[in-house]
Design a protein around this motif. Structure first.
Motif, short mmCIF file in Angstrom:
data_model
loop_
_atom_site.label_atom_id
_atom_site.label_comp_id
_atom_site.label_asym_id
_atom_site.label_seq_id
_atom_site.Cartn_x
_atom_site.Cartn_y
_atom_site.Cartn_z
N GLY A 171 -24.25 15.92 -45.99
CA GLY A 171 -25.30 14.96 -46.37
C GLY A 171 -25.61 15.03 -47.85
O GLY A 171 -25.72 14.00 -48.52
N ILE A 172 -25.71 16.25 -48.36
CA ILE A 172 -26.01 16.42 -49.79
C ILE A 172 -24.88 15.85 -50.64
O ILE A 172 -25.13 15.09 -51.59
N ALA A 173 -23.64 16.18 -50.28
CA ALA A 173 -22.49 15.72 -51.09
C ALA A 173 -22.39 14.20 -51.08
O ALA A 173 -22.25 13.57 -52.14
N VAL A 174 -22.51 13.61 -49.88
CA VAL A 174 -22.38 12.15 -49.78
C VAL A 174 -23.56 11.46 -50.49
O VAL A 174 -23.38 10.47 -51.21
N ALA A 175 -24.77 12.01 -50.30
CA ALA A 175 -25.95 11.40 -50.93
C ALA A 175 -25.88 11.46 -52.45
O ALA A 175 -26.23 10.50 -53.13
N LEU A 176 -25.40 12.58 -52.96
CA LEU A 176 -25.26 12.72 -54.42
C LEU A 176 -24.28 11.68 -54.97
O LEU A 176 -24.58 10.97 -55.93
N ALA A 177 -23.12 11.60 -54.30
CA ALA A 177 -22.10 10.64 -54.75
C ALA A 177 -22.63 9.22 -54.65
O ALA A 177 -22.47 8.41 -55.58
N ALA A 178 -23.31 8.92 -53.53
CA ALA A 178 -23.84 7.56 -53.33
C ALA A 178 -24.92 7.24 -54.35
O ALA A 178 -24.99 6.12 -54.87
N ALA A 179 -25.76 8.23 -54.67
CA ALA A 179 -26.84 7.99 -55.64
C ALA A 179 -26.28 7.71 -57.03
O ALA A 179 -26.73 6.79 -57.72
N PHE A 180 -25.30 8.50 -57.44
CA PHE A 180 -24.69 8.28 -58.76
C PHE A 180 -24.00 6.90 -58.79
O PHE A 180 -24.16 6.16 -59.77
N ALA A 181 -23.28 6.59 -57.72
CA ALA A 181 -22.59 5.29 -57.68
C ALA A 181 -23.62 4.16 -57.70
O ALA A 181 -23.44 3.16 -58.41
N SER A 182 -24.71 4.31 -56.96
CA SER A 182 -25.74 3.26 -56.89
C SER A 182 -26.45 3.09 -58.23
O SER A 182 -26.83 1.98 -58.60
N HIS A 183 -26.63 4.20 -58.93
CA HIS A 183 -27.33 4.14 -60.22
C HIS A 183 -26.54 3.31 -61.24
O HIS A 183 -27.11 2.57 -62.03
N PHE A 184 -25.23 3.46 -61.19
CA PHE A 184 -24.41 2.77 -62.19
C PHE A 184 -23.84 1.44 -61.68
O PHE A 184 -23.26 0.70 -62.46
N PHE A 185 -24.02 1.15 -60.39
CA PHE A 185 -23.47 -0.09 -59.84
C PHE A 185 -24.50 -0.67 -58.87
O PHE A 185 -24.59 -0.27 -57.71
N LEU A 186 -25.29 -1.61 -59.39
CA LEU A 186 -26.45 -2.13 -58.65
C LEU A 186 -26.12 -2.67 -57.25
O LEU A 186 -26.88 -2.42 -56.31
N PRO A 187 -24.99 -3.40 -57.08
CA PRO A 187 -24.69 -3.90 -55.71
C PRO A 187 -24.66 -2.79 -54.67
O PRO A 187 -25.06 -2.99 -53.52
N LEU A 188 -24.21 -1.60 -55.07
CA LEU A 188 -24.18 -0.48 -54.11
C LEU A 188 -25.61 -0.04 -53.74
O LEU A 188 -25.89 0.30 -52.60
N LYS A 189 -26.49 -0.08 -54.73
CA LYS A 189 -27.89 0.29 -54.48
C LYS A 189 -28.50 -0.68 -53.45
O LYS A 189 -29.21 -0.27 -52.53
N ILE A 190 -28.18 -1.97 -53.65
CA ILE A 190 -28.68 -2.99 -52.72
C ILE A 190 -28.06 -2.77 -51.34
O ILE A 190 -28.73 -2.89 -50.32
N PHE A 191 -26.79 -2.39 -51.33
CA PHE A 191 -26.08 -2.16 -50.06
C PHE A 191 -26.71 -0.99 -49.28
O PHE A 191 -26.92 -1.07 -48.08
#
Lengths: 203, 281
Positions: B97-117
Protein backbone atom coordinates in the motif's frame (compact mmCIF):
# COMPACT_ATOMS: atom_id res chain seq x y z
CA UNK A 1 19.57 36.51 -35.49
CA UNK A 2 21.01 40.04 -35.66
CA UNK A 3 24.60 40.80 -34.78
CA UNK A 4 23.73 42.39 -31.45
CA UNK A 5 21.74 39.31 -30.41
CA UNK A 6 24.91 37.22 -30.65
CA UNK A 7 26.71 39.55 -28.30
CA UNK A 8 24.10 40.59 -25.79
CA UNK A 9 21.00 39.77 -23.83
CA UNK A 10 18.27 41.56 -25.73
CA UNK A 11 14.88 42.35 -24.22
CA UNK A 12 12.37 43.40 -26.81
CA UNK A 13 8.95 44.94 -26.06
CA UNK A 14 8.41 43.17 -22.73
CA UNK A 15 5.00 43.64 -21.18
CA UNK A 16 3.91 42.04 -17.92
CA UNK A 17 0.87 42.57 -15.72
CA UNK A 18 -0.18 40.99 -12.43
CA UNK A 19 -3.96 41.21 -12.55
CA UNK A 20 -4.83 44.86 -13.08
CA UNK A 21 -1.32 46.07 -12.23
CA UNK A 22 1.00 46.50 -15.19
CA UNK A 23 4.65 46.32 -14.08
CA UNK A 24 6.36 46.30 -17.48
CA UNK A 25 5.03 48.12 -20.51
CA UNK A 26 6.77 47.54 -23.84
CA UNK A 27 10.17 47.45 -22.09
CA UNK A 28 13.23 47.07 -24.30
CA UNK A 29 16.92 47.00 -23.42
CA UNK A 30 20.11 45.20 -24.28
CA UNK A 31 22.90 44.06 -21.99
CA UNK A 32 26.15 43.31 -23.84
CA UNK A 33 27.93 40.15 -22.73
CA UNK A 34 30.55 40.97 -20.14
CA UNK A 35 28.91 44.27 -19.21
CA UNK A 36 27.84 45.29 -15.71
CA UNK A 37 24.51 47.04 -15.36
CA UNK A 38 22.74 48.36 -12.32
CA UNK A 39 18.98 48.77 -12.58
CA UNK A 40 17.57 51.25 -10.11
CA UNK A 41 14.02 52.22 -9.34
CA UNK A 42 11.45 52.52 -6.62
CA UNK A 43 9.89 49.42 -5.08
CA UNK A 44 7.23 47.84 -7.29
CA UNK A 45 8.47 49.32 -10.57
CA UNK A 46 9.16 45.86 -12.02
CA UNK A 47 12.88 45.38 -11.37
CA UNK A 48 12.49 41.93 -9.86
CA UNK A 49 9.98 40.93 -12.54
CA UNK A 50 12.53 41.92 -15.16
CA UNK A 51 15.20 39.71 -13.54
CA UNK A 52 12.74 36.84 -13.29
CA UNK A 53 11.90 37.14 -16.98
CA UNK A 54 15.61 37.15 -17.91
CA UNK A 55 16.13 34.08 -15.67
CA UNK A 56 13.20 32.33 -17.36
CA UNK A 57 11.22 32.05 -14.13
CA UNK A 58 8.38 34.32 -15.31
CA UNK A 59 6.91 34.48 -18.79
CA UNK A 60 6.16 37.94 -20.17
CA UNK A 61 2.66 38.65 -21.47
CA UNK A 62 4.33 39.78 -24.68
CA UNK A 63 7.82 40.53 -25.92
CA UNK A 64 10.95 38.41 -26.27
CA UNK A 65 14.22 37.70 -24.49
CA UNK A 66 17.17 36.52 -26.55
CA UNK A 67 20.77 35.76 -25.72
CA UNK A 68 20.14 33.67 -22.61
CA UNK A 69 19.20 30.28 -24.07
CA UNK A 70 22.60 28.59 -24.00
CA UNK A 71 23.95 30.48 -20.98
CA UNK A 72 24.32 29.43 -17.36
CA UNK A 73 22.46 31.95 -15.22
CA UNK A 74 23.26 32.54 -11.55
CA UNK A 75 20.50 34.23 -9.61
CA UNK A 76 20.83 35.83 -6.21
CA UNK A 77 17.21 36.15 -5.19
CA UNK A 78 15.91 38.96 -3.02
CA UNK A 79 15.12 36.31 -0.40
CA UNK A 80 17.95 34.00 0.66
CA UNK A 81 16.08 30.82 -0.32
CA UNK A 82 18.45 28.40 1.38
CA UNK A 83 17.54 24.73 1.65
CA UNK A 84 16.62 24.20 5.31
CA UNK A 85 17.82 20.58 5.29
CA UNK A 86 21.29 21.54 4.11
CA UNK A 87 24.09 23.19 6.04
CA UNK A 88 25.70 26.38 4.78
CA UNK A 89 28.36 24.25 3.11
CA UNK A 90 25.76 21.91 1.65
CA UNK A 91 23.71 24.77 0.24
CA UNK A 92 26.69 26.13 -1.66
CA UNK A 93 28.08 22.71 -2.67
CA UNK A 94 24.66 21.71 -4.04
CA UNK A 95 24.97 24.05 -7.04
CA UNK A 96 28.55 23.11 -7.94
CA UNK A 97 28.55 20.51 -10.68
CA UNK A 98 32.17 19.44 -11.03
CA UNK A 99 35.37 19.10 -9.07
CA UNK A 100 35.83 19.08 -5.36
CA UNK A 101 32.46 20.58 -4.51
CA UNK A 102 32.96 20.85 -0.76
CA UNK A 103 36.41 22.41 -1.09
CA UNK A 104 35.22 25.02 -3.60
CA UNK A 105 32.15 25.80 -1.50
CA UNK A 106 34.21 26.10 1.70
CA UNK A 107 36.69 28.43 -0.05
CA UNK A 108 33.96 30.79 -1.29
CA UNK A 109 32.22 30.79 2.08
CA UNK A 110 35.59 31.48 3.69
CA UNK A 111 36.07 34.54 1.49
CA UNK A 112 32.71 35.81 2.71
CA UNK A 113 33.65 35.30 6.37
CA UNK A 114 31.87 31.99 6.88
CA UNK A 115 34.92 29.76 6.85
CA UNK A 116 34.75 28.46 10.42
CA UNK A 117 33.75 24.83 10.73
CA UNK A 118 30.90 25.87 13.01
CA UNK A 119 29.52 28.23 10.35
CA UNK A 120 30.01 25.74 7.52
CA UNK A 121 28.16 23.06 9.45
CA UNK A 122 25.32 25.33 10.57
CA UNK A 123 21.84 24.94 9.13
CA UNK A 124 20.05 28.07 7.88
CA UNK A 125 17.88 28.13 11.00
CA UNK A 126 21.10 28.46 13.05
CA UNK A 127 22.51 31.35 10.99
CA UNK A 128 21.87 35.06 11.50
CA UNK A 129 20.19 37.12 8.75
CA UNK A 130 23.53 38.48 7.54
CA UNK A 131 25.12 35.03 7.52
CA UNK A 132 22.23 33.62 5.51
CA UNK A 133 22.63 36.43 2.98
CA UNK A 134 26.34 35.74 2.64
CA UNK A 135 25.59 32.04 2.17
CA UNK A 136 23.10 32.91 -0.59
CA UNK A 137 25.74 35.14 -2.24
CA UNK A 138 28.27 32.30 -2.01
CA UNK A 139 25.81 29.95 -3.69
CA UNK A 140 25.15 32.36 -6.56
CA UNK A 141 28.89 32.81 -7.11
CA UNK A 142 29.69 29.11 -6.75
CA UNK A 143 27.39 28.23 -9.65
CA UNK A 144 29.75 30.13 -11.94
CA UNK A 145 27.05 31.39 -14.29
CA UNK A 146 27.81 33.25 -17.52
CA UNK A 147 25.10 35.71 -16.53
CA UNK A 148 24.77 36.82 -12.92
CA UNK A 149 21.48 38.34 -11.82
CA UNK A 150 21.58 40.06 -8.44
CA UNK A 151 18.42 41.20 -6.68
CA UNK A 152 19.21 43.56 -3.78
CA UNK A 153 22.51 41.70 -3.38
CA UNK A 154 23.76 43.30 -0.18
CA UNK A 155 20.38 43.55 1.52
CA UNK A 156 20.57 43.20 5.29
CA UNK A 157 24.38 43.26 5.54
CA UNK A 158 26.31 45.61 7.83
CA UNK A 159 28.81 47.99 6.24
CA UNK A 160 31.91 45.84 6.73
CA UNK A 161 30.29 42.67 5.46
CA UNK A 162 28.65 44.54 2.58
CA UNK A 163 32.03 45.86 1.49
CA UNK A 164 33.64 42.42 1.84
CA UNK A 165 30.83 40.78 -0.18
CA UNK A 166 30.95 43.50 -2.84
CA UNK A 167 34.67 42.82 -3.28
CA UNK A 168 34.17 39.06 -3.58
CA UNK A 169 31.29 39.52 -6.04
CA UNK A 170 33.46 41.85 -8.15
CA UNK A 171 36.26 39.25 -8.17
CA UNK A 172 34.00 36.37 -9.15
CA UNK A 173 32.03 38.24 -11.81
CA UNK A 174 34.93 39.69 -13.74
CA UNK A 175 34.21 39.26 -17.48
CA UNK A 176 30.69 38.03 -16.74
CA UNK A 177 27.42 39.71 -17.63
CA UNK A 178 26.05 41.16 -14.40
CA UNK A 179 22.66 42.76 -13.96
CA UNK A 180 22.05 44.03 -10.45
CA UNK A 181 18.77 45.53 -9.34
CA UNK A 182 18.50 47.70 -6.27
CA UNK A 183 16.42 50.52 -4.93
CA UNK A 184 19.31 51.80 -2.81
CA UNK A 185 22.75 52.54 -4.23
CA UNK A 186 25.45 50.26 -2.75
CA UNK A 187 29.21 50.11 -3.11
CA UNK A 188 28.84 47.01 -5.29
CA UNK A 189 27.55 49.00 -8.23
CA UNK A 190 30.09 51.87 -7.93
CA UNK A 191 32.13 50.75 -10.91
CA UNK A 192 29.29 49.34 -13.04
CA UNK A 193 29.46 50.93 -16.46
CA UNK A 194 25.69 51.02 -17.15
CA UNK A 195 22.88 52.39 -15.06
CA UNK A 196 19.26 51.91 -15.98
CA UNK A 197 16.53 53.76 -14.11
CA UNK A 198 13.12 52.11 -14.13
CA UNK A 199 9.86 53.85 -13.38
CA UNK A 200 6.49 52.29 -12.81
CA UNK A 201 4.35 52.29 -15.99
CA UNK A 202 1.45 53.55 -13.93
CA UNK A 203 3.30 56.65 -12.71
CA UNK B 1 28.87 24.73 39.80
CA UNK B 2 27.35 22.50 42.43
CA UNK B 3 24.93 24.52 44.53
CA UNK B 4 25.26 22.32 47.62
CA UNK B 5 29.04 22.95 47.79
CA UNK B 6 28.49 26.62 48.48
CA UNK B 7 27.96 27.63 52.08
CA UNK B 8 26.03 30.77 51.21
CA UNK B 9 23.81 32.22 48.51
CA UNK B 10 22.08 29.92 46.06
CA UNK B 11 23.61 26.82 47.69
CA UNK B 12 22.09 27.49 51.07
CA UNK B 13 18.81 28.37 49.33
CA UNK B 14 18.83 24.88 47.76
CA UNK B 15 19.61 23.25 51.12
CA UNK B 16 16.83 25.21 52.81
CA UNK B 17 14.37 24.05 50.20
CA UNK B 18 15.38 20.45 50.87
CA UNK B 19 14.98 20.93 54.60
CA UNK B 20 11.51 22.32 53.97
CA UNK B 21 10.55 18.94 52.51
CA UNK B 22 10.80 19.71 48.78
CA UNK B 23 12.61 16.76 47.21
CA UNK B 24 14.25 16.95 43.80
CA UNK B 25 11.94 15.86 40.96
CA UNK B 26 12.30 12.35 39.52
CA UNK B 27 13.67 11.99 36.00
CA UNK B 28 10.99 12.29 33.30
CA UNK B 29 11.27 8.67 32.04
CA UNK B 30 10.76 7.36 35.58
CA UNK B 31 7.70 9.59 36.02
CA UNK B 32 6.37 8.38 32.66
CA UNK B 33 6.79 4.70 33.62
CA UNK B 34 5.17 5.21 37.05
CA UNK B 35 2.33 7.16 35.47
CA UNK B 36 1.74 4.47 32.80
CA UNK B 37 1.86 1.67 35.39
CA UNK B 38 -0.59 3.50 37.67
CA UNK B 39 -3.00 4.11 34.78
CA UNK B 40 -2.74 0.46 33.73
CA UNK B 41 -3.41 -0.66 37.31
CA UNK B 42 -6.52 1.54 37.56
CA UNK B 43 -7.96 0.02 34.36
CA UNK B 44 -7.22 -3.52 35.57
CA UNK B 45 -9.06 -2.69 38.82
CA UNK B 46 -12.04 -1.35 36.81
CA UNK B 47 -11.97 -4.55 34.72
CA UNK B 48 -11.91 -6.69 37.90
CA UNK B 49 -14.82 -4.72 39.41
CA UNK B 50 -16.82 -5.18 36.18
CA UNK B 51 -16.08 -8.94 36.26
CA UNK B 52 -17.14 -9.15 39.92
CA UNK B 53 -20.45 -7.45 39.11
CA UNK B 54 -21.22 -9.54 36.05
CA UNK B 55 -19.98 -12.75 37.63
CA UNK B 56 -20.24 -14.94 34.52
CA UNK B 57 -16.82 -15.95 33.16
CA UNK B 58 -17.93 -17.00 29.70
CA UNK B 59 -19.53 -13.57 29.14
CA UNK B 60 -16.89 -11.44 30.81
CA UNK B 61 -13.70 -13.14 32.10
CA UNK B 62 -11.50 -11.71 34.84
CA UNK B 63 -8.06 -10.22 34.13
CA UNK B 64 -6.50 -13.20 35.87
CA UNK B 65 -8.37 -15.74 33.72
CA UNK B 66 -7.28 -13.90 30.56
CA UNK B 67 -3.68 -13.75 31.73
CA UNK B 68 -3.66 -17.48 32.50
CA UNK B 69 -5.17 -18.21 29.07
CA UNK B 70 -2.62 -15.97 27.38
CA UNK B 71 0.31 -17.71 29.07
CA UNK B 72 -1.20 -21.08 28.15
CA UNK B 73 -1.39 -19.99 24.49
CA UNK B 74 2.03 -18.36 24.12
CA UNK B 75 4.15 -21.56 24.18
CA UNK B 76 1.82 -23.31 21.73
CA UNK B 77 2.97 -23.79 18.14
CA UNK B 78 -0.32 -22.48 16.76
CA UNK B 79 0.20 -19.18 18.59
CA UNK B 80 3.56 -18.49 16.96
CA UNK B 81 2.34 -19.65 13.54
CA UNK B 82 -0.86 -17.62 13.65
CA UNK B 83 0.70 -14.42 15.02
CA UNK B 84 3.55 -14.63 12.50
CA UNK B 85 1.13 -15.42 9.67
CA UNK B 86 -1.16 -12.51 10.55
CA UNK B 87 1.79 -10.14 10.86
CA UNK B 88 3.23 -11.19 7.52
CA UNK B 89 -0.10 -10.81 5.75
CA UNK B 90 -0.75 -7.34 7.22
CA UNK B 91 2.82 -6.13 6.69
CA UNK B 92 2.73 -7.38 3.11
CA UNK B 93 -0.45 -5.39 2.40
CA UNK B 94 0.88 -2.43 4.36
CA UNK B 95 4.18 -2.18 2.50
CA UNK B 96 2.50 -2.73 -0.87
CA UNK B 97 0.00 0.00 0.00
CA UNK B 98 2.78 2.42 0.91
CA UNK B 99 4.77 1.69 -2.27
CA UNK B 100 1.77 1.98 -4.59
CA UNK B 101 0.42 5.08 -2.81
CA UNK B 102 3.80 6.82 -3.00
CA UNK B 103 4.15 6.09 -6.70
CA UNK B 104 0.54 7.12 -7.37
CA UNK B 105 0.92 10.35 -5.38
CA UNK B 106 4.08 11.38 -7.24
CA UNK B 107 2.49 10.52 -10.59
CA UNK B 108 -0.70 12.43 -9.65
CA UNK B 109 1.26 15.47 -8.51
CA UNK B 110 3.00 15.82 -11.85
CA UNK B 111 0.14 14.61 -14.08
CA UNK B 112 -3.24 16.12 -13.20
CA UNK B 113 -5.42 13.61 -15.13
CA UNK B 114 -4.10 10.86 -12.84
CA UNK B 115 -5.06 12.90 -9.78
CA UNK B 116 -8.58 13.24 -11.19
CA UNK B 117 -8.59 9.51 -11.96
CA UNK B 118 -7.59 8.49 -8.43
CA UNK B 119 -9.85 11.00 -6.67
CA UNK B 120 -13.15 8.97 -6.72
CA UNK B 121 -11.30 5.73 -5.90
CA UNK B 122 -9.71 7.29 -2.82
CA UNK B 123 -13.01 8.83 -1.69
CA UNK B 124 -14.90 5.54 -2.13
CA UNK B 125 -12.24 3.51 -0.27
CA UNK B 126 -12.23 6.00 2.63
CA UNK B 127 -16.03 6.05 2.90
CA UNK B 128 -16.70 2.31 2.55
CA UNK B 129 -16.67 0.17 5.72
CA UNK B 130 -13.85 -2.38 5.77
CA UNK B 131 -16.42 -5.14 6.41
CA UNK B 132 -18.08 -4.44 3.03
CA UNK B 133 -14.79 -4.80 1.22
CA UNK B 134 -13.95 -7.95 3.14
CA UNK B 135 -17.24 -9.65 2.29
CA UNK B 136 -16.94 -8.63 -1.36
CA UNK B 137 -13.30 -9.70 -1.60
CA UNK B 138 -13.93 -13.12 -0.11
CA UNK B 139 -15.98 -13.89 -3.22
CA UNK B 140 -13.10 -12.93 -5.49
CA UNK B 141 -9.91 -14.17 -3.89
CA UNK B 142 -8.54 -16.90 -1.59
CA UNK B 143 -9.18 -16.29 2.11
CA UNK B 144 -5.50 -15.80 2.93
CA UNK B 145 -5.20 -13.06 0.28
CA UNK B 146 -8.12 -11.01 1.60
CA UNK B 147 -6.30 -9.65 4.71
CA UNK B 148 -3.39 -8.59 2.49
CA UNK B 149 -5.69 -6.75 0.11
CA UNK B 150 -7.71 -5.17 2.93
CA UNK B 151 -4.53 -3.91 4.63
CA UNK B 152 -3.51 -2.46 1.28
CA UNK B 153 -6.88 -0.70 0.93
CA UNK B 154 -6.61 0.81 4.41
CA UNK B 155 -3.12 2.15 3.78
CA UNK B 156 -3.42 3.41 0.22
CA UNK B 157 -5.74 6.44 0.67
CA UNK B 158 -3.99 7.73 3.79
CA UNK B 159 -0.46 7.54 2.38
CA UNK B 160 -1.63 8.78 -1.03
CA UNK B 161 -3.41 11.86 0.33
CA UNK B 162 -0.72 12.73 2.88
CA UNK B 163 2.01 12.42 0.27
CA UNK B 164 0.02 14.60 -2.14
CA UNK B 165 -0.39 17.23 0.59
CA UNK B 166 3.35 17.18 1.28
CA UNK B 167 4.13 17.48 -2.43
CA UNK B 168 1.71 20.38 -2.88
CA UNK B 169 3.42 22.20 -0.03
CA UNK B 170 6.86 22.02 -1.60
CA UNK B 171 8.30 25.53 -1.43
CA UNK B 172 7.79 27.44 -4.67
CA UNK B 173 10.86 29.55 -3.84
CA UNK B 174 13.06 26.48 -3.52
CA UNK B 175 11.57 24.98 -6.68
CA UNK B 176 12.73 28.11 -8.49
CA UNK B 177 16.20 27.77 -6.98
CA UNK B 178 16.30 24.16 -8.23
CA UNK B 179 15.17 25.30 -11.69
CA UNK B 180 17.72 28.13 -11.93
CA UNK B 181 20.61 25.94 -10.82
CA UNK B 182 19.46 23.09 -13.06
CA UNK B 183 19.21 20.45 -10.35
CA UNK B 184 19.00 16.87 -11.57
CA UNK B 185 15.81 14.88 -10.91
CA UNK B 186 17.45 12.96 -8.08
CA UNK B 187 18.66 16.19 -6.48
CA UNK B 188 15.18 17.70 -6.75
CA UNK B 189 13.72 14.55 -5.22
CA UNK B 190 16.12 14.51 -2.29
CA UNK B 191 16.39 18.24 -1.61
CA UNK B 192 12.88 19.40 -2.44
CA UNK B 193 10.33 16.65 -2.39
CA UNK B 194 11.55 14.19 0.26
CA UNK B 195 12.00 16.87 2.96
CA UNK B 196 8.59 18.28 2.03
CA UNK B 197 6.69 14.98 2.23
CA UNK B 198 8.69 13.47 5.12
CA UNK B 199 6.51 14.66 8.05
CA UNK B 200 3.26 13.84 6.19
CA UNK B 201 4.57 10.45 5.09
CA UNK B 202 5.81 9.55 8.57
CA UNK B 203 2.44 10.47 10.08
CA UNK B 204 0.58 8.47 7.40
CA UNK B 205 2.78 5.41 7.99
CA UNK B 206 2.06 5.29 11.73
CA UNK B 207 -1.66 6.13 11.40
CA UNK B 208 -2.33 3.60 8.66
CA UNK B 209 -0.46 0.77 10.38
CA UNK B 210 -3.04 0.58 13.18
CA UNK B 211 -5.88 0.64 10.66
CA UNK B 212 -4.22 -2.01 8.48
CA UNK B 213 -3.65 -4.30 11.45
CA UNK B 214 -7.21 -3.99 12.76
CA UNK B 215 -8.81 -4.36 9.32
CA UNK B 216 -6.47 -7.25 8.47
CA UNK B 217 -7.49 -9.16 11.59
CA UNK B 218 -11.17 -8.40 10.88
CA UNK B 219 -10.68 -9.84 7.41
CA UNK B 220 -9.16 -13.00 8.90
CA UNK B 221 -12.16 -13.37 11.22
CA UNK B 222 -14.75 -12.86 8.50
CA UNK B 223 -12.88 -15.02 5.95
CA UNK B 224 -11.87 -17.63 8.53
CA UNK B 225 -8.30 -17.52 7.22
CA UNK B 226 -6.41 -20.64 8.37
CA UNK B 227 -3.35 -20.21 10.62
CA UNK B 228 -4.24 -16.69 11.60
CA UNK B 229 -5.09 -14.78 14.77
CA UNK B 230 -8.47 -13.97 13.24
CA UNK B 231 -9.19 -17.67 12.75
CA UNK B 232 -8.62 -18.45 16.44
CA UNK B 233 -10.71 -15.45 17.49
CA UNK B 234 -13.50 -16.86 15.34
CA UNK B 235 -13.10 -20.35 16.86
CA UNK B 236 -13.02 -18.94 20.41
CA UNK B 237 -16.25 -17.06 19.76
CA UNK B 238 -17.91 -20.17 18.24
CA UNK B 239 -17.11 -22.24 21.36
CA UNK B 240 -17.79 -19.45 23.89
CA UNK B 241 -14.12 -19.54 24.95
CA UNK B 242 -14.38 -15.91 26.03
CA UNK B 243 -11.18 -15.88 28.09
CA UNK B 244 -9.33 -17.25 25.07
CA UNK B 245 -10.96 -14.64 22.84
CA UNK B 246 -9.77 -11.95 25.25
CA UNK B 247 -6.29 -13.49 25.34
CA UNK B 248 -6.03 -13.40 21.53
CA UNK B 249 -7.22 -9.79 21.64
CA UNK B 250 -4.53 -8.92 24.18
CA UNK B 251 -1.98 -10.57 21.89
CA UNK B 252 -3.26 -8.44 18.98
CA UNK B 253 -2.90 -5.27 21.06
CA UNK B 254 0.63 -6.18 22.13
CA UNK B 255 1.68 -7.00 18.55
CA UNK B 256 0.06 -3.76 17.35
CA UNK B 257 2.00 -1.69 19.90
CA UNK B 258 5.25 -3.47 18.99
CA UNK B 259 4.61 -3.00 15.26
CA UNK B 260 3.84 0.69 15.74
CA UNK B 261 7.02 1.09 17.77
CA UNK B 262 9.04 -0.71 15.09
CA UNK B 263 7.51 1.39 12.30
CA UNK B 264 8.14 4.65 14.17
CA UNK B 265 11.76 3.67 14.71
CA UNK B 266 12.11 2.52 11.08
CA UNK B 267 10.62 5.75 9.71
CA UNK B 268 12.90 7.82 11.96
CA UNK B 269 15.92 5.75 10.87
CA UNK B 270 14.88 6.14 7.23
CA UNK B 271 14.63 9.91 7.65
CA UNK B 272 18.08 10.00 9.25
CA UNK B 273 19.54 7.80 6.50
CA UNK B 274 18.03 9.97 3.76
CA UNK B 275 19.37 13.08 5.42
CA UNK B 276 22.84 11.53 5.82
CA UNK B 277 22.99 10.16 2.30
CA UNK B 278 21.48 12.98 0.29
CA UNK B 279 21.10 16.16 2.27
CA UNK B 280 23.56 15.89 5.11
CA UNK B 281 26.53 16.92 3.00
Amino acid sequence: MSEIENKAIVLNGLTKSYGEKRVLDNFSASFPYGSKTVIKGVSGCGKTTLLRIIAGLTLPDSGTVTGTADKKISVLFQEDRLFPTLTALGNVAAVIQDGNRKKIAADILGMLGLGDKKDLDSYPSQLSGGMKRRCAIARALAYDGDIVLLDEALKGLDRDNAEKCAQVIRTFTENKTVISVTHLATSLEDDFENTLIMTSPEI
Amino acid sequence: MRLTDKPNGAGSQAQTLTKNGKTPRLPKPVIAVISAAATFAVWIIIWQIAYANIGVSFIFPSPYQVLVELFRLIPEKKFIISVTGSMLRVICGYLTGIAVALAAAFASHFFLPLKIFFSPFVKVVRATPAASFILICVLWMPSNAVPVFIAFLMVFPIVYENTLTGLSETSVNLREVAAVYRFSRIKKLTLLYIPSIAPYFASACTTSLGLAWKAGISAEVLCVTRDSVGYYIYISKQYFETAQLFAWTVAIIVVSVLLEFAIKKSVAALQRAVRRKYVGN
